[in-house]
Design a protein around this motif. Sequence first.
Motif, PDB file in Angstrom:
ATOM      1  N   LEU A 198       0.835  -1.201   0.000  1.00 32.44           N
ATOM      2  CA  LEU A 198       0.000   0.000   0.000  1.00 32.44           C
ATOM      3  C   LEU A 198       0.868   1.249   0.000  1.00 32.44           C
ATOM      4  O   LEU A 198       1.838   1.351   0.749  1.00 32.44           O
ATOM      5  CB  LEU A 198      -0.927   0.005   1.218  1.00 32.44           C
ATOM      6  N   THR A 199       0.503   2.214  -0.847  1.00 32.95           N
ATOM      7  CA  THR A 199       1.152   3.527  -0.893  1.00 32.95           C
ATOM      8  C   THR A 199       0.065   4.591  -0.856  1.00 32.95           C
ATOM      9  O   THR A 199      -0.884   4.546  -1.638  1.00 32.95           O
ATOM     10  CB  THR A 199       1.992   3.685  -2.167  1.00 32.95           C
ATOM     11  N   LEU A 200       0.212   5.563   0.064  1.00 34.32           N
ATOM     12  CA  LEU A 200      -0.805   6.586   0.235  1.00 34.32           C
ATOM     13  C   LEU A 200      -0.153   7.955   0.352  1.00 34.32           C
ATOM     14  O   LEU A 200       0.824   8.139   1.086  1.00 34.32           O
ATOM     15  CB  LEU A 200      -1.621   6.302   1.504  1.00 34.32           C
ATOM     16  N   GLY A 201      -0.686   8.921  -0.377  1.00 38.48           N
ATOM     17  CA  GLY A 201      -0.237  10.302  -0.274  1.00 38.48           C
ATOM     18  C   GLY A 201      -1.415  11.234  -0.093  1.00 38.48           C
ATOM     19  O   GLY A 201      -2.485  11.037  -0.709  1.00 38.48           O
ATOM     20  N   TYR A 202      -1.256  12.250   0.754  1.00 43.14           N
ATOM     21  CA  TYR A 202      -2.335  13.187   1.044  1.00 43.14           C
ATOM     22  C   TYR A 202      -1.768  14.599   1.155  1.00 43.14           C
ATOM     23  O   TYR A 202      -0.769  14.832   1.852  1.00 43.14           O
ATOM     24  CB  TYR A 202      -3.028  12.789   2.349  1.00 43.14           C
ATOM     25  N   LEU A 203      -2.389  15.545   0.454  1.00 45.61           N
ATOM     26  CA  LEU A 203      -2.004  16.950   0.514  1.00 45.61           C
ATOM     27  C   LEU A 203      -3.248  17.771   0.839  1.00 45.61           C
ATOM     28  O   LEU A 203      -4.317  17.555   0.237  1.00 45.61           O
ATOM     29  CB  LEU A 203      -1.408  17.424  -0.808  1.00 45.61           C
ATOM     30  N   ALA A 204      -3.114  18.715   1.772  1.00 46.39           N
ATOM     31  CA  ALA A 204      -4.239  19.558   2.158  1.00 46.39           C
ATOM     32  C   ALA A 204      -3.797  21.010   2.229  1.00 46.39           C
ATOM     33  O   ALA A 204      -2.704  21.316   2.719  1.00 46.39           O
ATOM     34  CB  ALA A 204      -4.797  19.109   3.508  1.00 46.39           C
ATOM     35  N   TYR A 205      -4.656  21.879   1.741  1.00 49.27           N
ATOM     36  CA  TYR A 205      -4.409  23.323   1.781  1.00 49.27           C
ATOM     37  C   TYR A 205      -5.628  24.001   2.382  1.00 49.27           C
ATOM     38  O   TYR A 205      -6.782  23.638   2.098  1.00 49.27           O
ATOM     39  CB  TYR A 205      -4.152  23.868   0.380  1.00 49.27           C
ATOM     40  N   GLU A 206      -5.386  25.003   3.219  1.00 46.39           N
ATOM     41  CA  GLU A 206      -6.461  25.834   3.745  1.00 46.39           C
ATOM     42  C   GLU A 206      -6.013  27.287   3.691  1.00 46.39           C
ATOM     43  O   GLU A 206      -4.895  27.616   4.111  1.00 46.39           O
ATOM     44  CB  GLU A 206      -6.804  25.440   5.176  1.00 46.39           C
ATOM     45  N   GLY A 207      -6.867  28.150   3.164  1.00 46.39           N
ATOM     46  CA  GLY A 207      -6.502  29.547   3.034  1.00 46.39           C
ATOM     47  C   GLY A 207      -7.641  30.477   3.389  1.00 46.39           C
ATOM     48  O   GLY A 207      -8.797  30.220   3.013  1.00 46.39           O
ATOM     49  N   GLN A 208      -7.333  31.533   4.104  1.00 48.38           N
ATOM     50  CA  GLN A 208      -8.299  32.570   4.436  1.00 48.38           C
ATOM     51  C   GLN A 208      -8.189  33.626   3.351  1.00 48.38           C
ATOM     52  O   GLN A 208      -7.338  34.522   3.395  1.00 48.38           O
ATOM     53  CB  GLN A 208      -7.996  33.142   5.813  1.00 48.38           C
ATOM     54  N   LEU A 209      -9.068  33.520   2.324  1.00 49.73           N
ATOM     55  CA  LEU A 209      -8.973  34.420   1.175  1.00 49.73           C
ATOM     56  C   LEU A 209      -9.322  35.855   1.551  1.00 49.73           C
ATOM     57  O   LEU A 209      -8.702  36.802   1.060  1.00 49.73           O
ATOM     58  CB  LEU A 209      -9.890  33.926   0.051  1.00 49.73           C
ATOM     59  N   THR A 210     -10.341  36.012   2.396  1.00 46.56           N
ATOM     60  CA  THR A 210     -10.693  37.300   2.969  1.00 46.56           C
ATOM     61  C   THR A 210     -11.038  37.054   4.434  1.00 46.56           C
ATOM     62  O   THR A 210     -10.991  35.921   4.915  1.00 46.56           O
ATOM     63  CB  THR A 210     -11.894  37.947   2.247  1.00 46.56           C
ATOM     64  N   ASP A 211     -11.427  38.108   5.121  1.00 47.53           N
ATOM     65  CA  ASP A 211     -11.806  37.934   6.526  1.00 47.53           C
ATOM     66  C   ASP A 211     -13.009  37.010   6.682  1.00 47.53           C
ATOM     67  O   ASP A 211     -13.196  36.410   7.748  1.00 47.53           O
ATOM     68  CB  ASP A 211     -12.131  39.289   7.157  1.00 47.53           C
ATOM     69  N   SER A 212     -13.799  36.845   5.635  1.00 43.44           N
ATOM     70  CA  SER A 212     -15.022  36.046   5.740  1.00 43.44           C
ATOM     71  C   SER A 212     -15.072  34.878   4.769  1.00 43.44           C
ATOM     72  O   SER A 212     -16.078  34.178   4.703  1.00 43.44           O
ATOM     73  CB  SER A 212     -16.248  36.938   5.511  1.00 43.44           C
ATOM     74  N   THR A 213     -14.005  34.649   4.012  1.00 46.09           N
ATOM     75  CA  THR A 213     -14.016  33.605   2.988  1.00 46.09           C
ATOM     76  C   THR A 213     -12.845  32.650   3.205  1.00 46.09           C
ATOM     77  O   THR A 213     -11.693  33.079   3.302  1.00 46.09           O
ATOM     78  CB  THR A 213     -13.908  34.212   1.577  1.00 46.09           C
ATOM     79  N   LYS A 214     -13.161  31.359   3.261  1.00 41.49           N
ATOM     80  CA  LYS A 214     -12.137  30.345   3.480  1.00 41.49           C
ATOM     81  C   LYS A 214     -12.199  29.289   2.381  1.00 41.49           C
ATOM     82  O   LYS A 214     -13.277  28.833   2.006  1.00 41.49           O
ATOM     83  CB  LYS A 214     -12.316  29.684   4.854  1.00 41.49           C
TER      84      LYS A 214
END
Length: 573
Positions: A173-189
């Motif tokens: 088994l080979t597993l890869g995971y990438l995650a990104y989180e960004g606060q584009l504006t004060d009210s938008t994620k």
Amino acid sequence: AASASKLGITIKETPQSISVVSRAMMDDFALDDINAVLESTPGVTVEQIETDRTYFKARGFDITNFQIDGLGIPQERGDVHGTLDTSIYDRVEIVRGANGIMTGAGNPDATVNMVLKKPTYTTQASASASVGSWGKRRIEADVSGAINDQHAVRAVVTKQKADSYLDRYATDLTLGYLAYEGQLTDSTKLSINYVRQAKDADSPLWGALPLFYDDGTATDFDVSTSTAADWSYWNNDNEHVFVELEQSLGTSWFVRARYAYMTNEQDSELFYVYGTPSAETGLGLTGYASEYDYQDQQNLFDVYASGDFSLFGQTHNLSFGISSADLNYQDKSLYDFTTGNGFPAMPPLEDFDGSAPVATLEDGLNGSKVEADQRSAYAQARFKIIDPLAVLVGGRYTDWESVGSAYGASKVNSAEEFVPYVGAVYDFTDNYSVYASYTETFAPQSEQDQSGMALDPITGESKEIGFKAQLLDNQLFATVAFFDAQQVGIALADTLLSTPDNTVYYAAEGINSEGYELELSGRLTQDLSASFSYSHVDINSGDDAAEGKLVRDYTPEDQVKVALNYQVPFMAG
């Protein structure tokens, strides 16, 4: 837990049974795949019918509702090929009973929601290596941190190789995971997640060992006995992309839109063994070689709004939205009818070492090509009637359609259903509450009756009452639940009207499942944590529902599950 509603309420405030398998428990007990997680879950049965194909049951019904981060994954059947590794999940939430508001079509069984790990804005890194029985070797690495104050990323890599107590069986088994989180504006994620898992299996089981000899006595093979050929394999490759955009609307309201694109591919050459062996010689079995290839594509979309509002001096919760799920899949099977290697006579299984003639798998092309679409609109509200009493009401309208065929059988069908939901929670104190809930279910089916028309969907009801308590300064959570679920209109073959070339079906009376569950989980002392559950289920069916007998035969009536974790106190010198 967000698996039973989108109202932002706690487990205690939800009028259904919910269990959560935390990241800590998965690490403590090496629950490295979803099979192991569900084996530890109250009331859930894991049926690993082969090495690389598994069914899950709850309350007597196949679990067909799976979610990732609350986004439903459409499944026509309840089986999972390969295994889903858990190193990328923060927790797994299991809602037992019907959950039609959140999932649409399904059974009154359970919903399994696998919640992905999220990026952190503080730098953290971990790595682990483990070895186990039968040559199991596993390494994991998990790194997370901020790019700046508004953006963060996370990466998980897992590699595992293992042999087995079964002869010749091995996995990689080979597993890869990438995650990104960004606060584009004060009210938008914005969140973006990518998963790629490849699991290759050598000499997997297809089918199982014979249970009886020709004289009716039970077989007694060594536990390592396998019918797999040394050249057989079953490789599974999954790739998933998730995108989520959340927009805050004031202090308590937000809109969340989510999209997922998922692909699954299987490539296999398998070897099946059938027949009844002689009690004296062990002969009488025949091999059966086949090539099986499968691929599907799923497009999932969900957008909803959720928030609070005030009315008559109380604060209430509301959520509403729309969703769609498109599933396209095709598979094919090939055989060898010409060379003589496709169906070889087998030696006694005690002497079989995997040496089977290599088949030329080019004959008898057969398979499936199916498209299924599901469109839904839903709404749910929680009204605080008086301080101790809250009532949940909601409904989901679903338009479901499928076209195509599978191994000569038509899969053309359509259905429109409205699923209502009503529940109530009464708090005696801050720590003790009782609840009740009622909902309905439907599950489309494409089997055809005598006139060639597809049968109506399977319909059902699910009722539950229970008691929840937070004990020992809120360190221990207890749930007692009583349930009653039923399904009617299940397709069964009509043996009188069917022919060798055409199987005719009719809608059976149905299956009724009732029982109770007890669960305790949390911290008993400063150093001792525990999870305990006991579940009991009685399954009954109409006189003509032979399926009910099969469910009874293969579903345990009683289950007890216990997990203990003791943290050794630090001893100062």
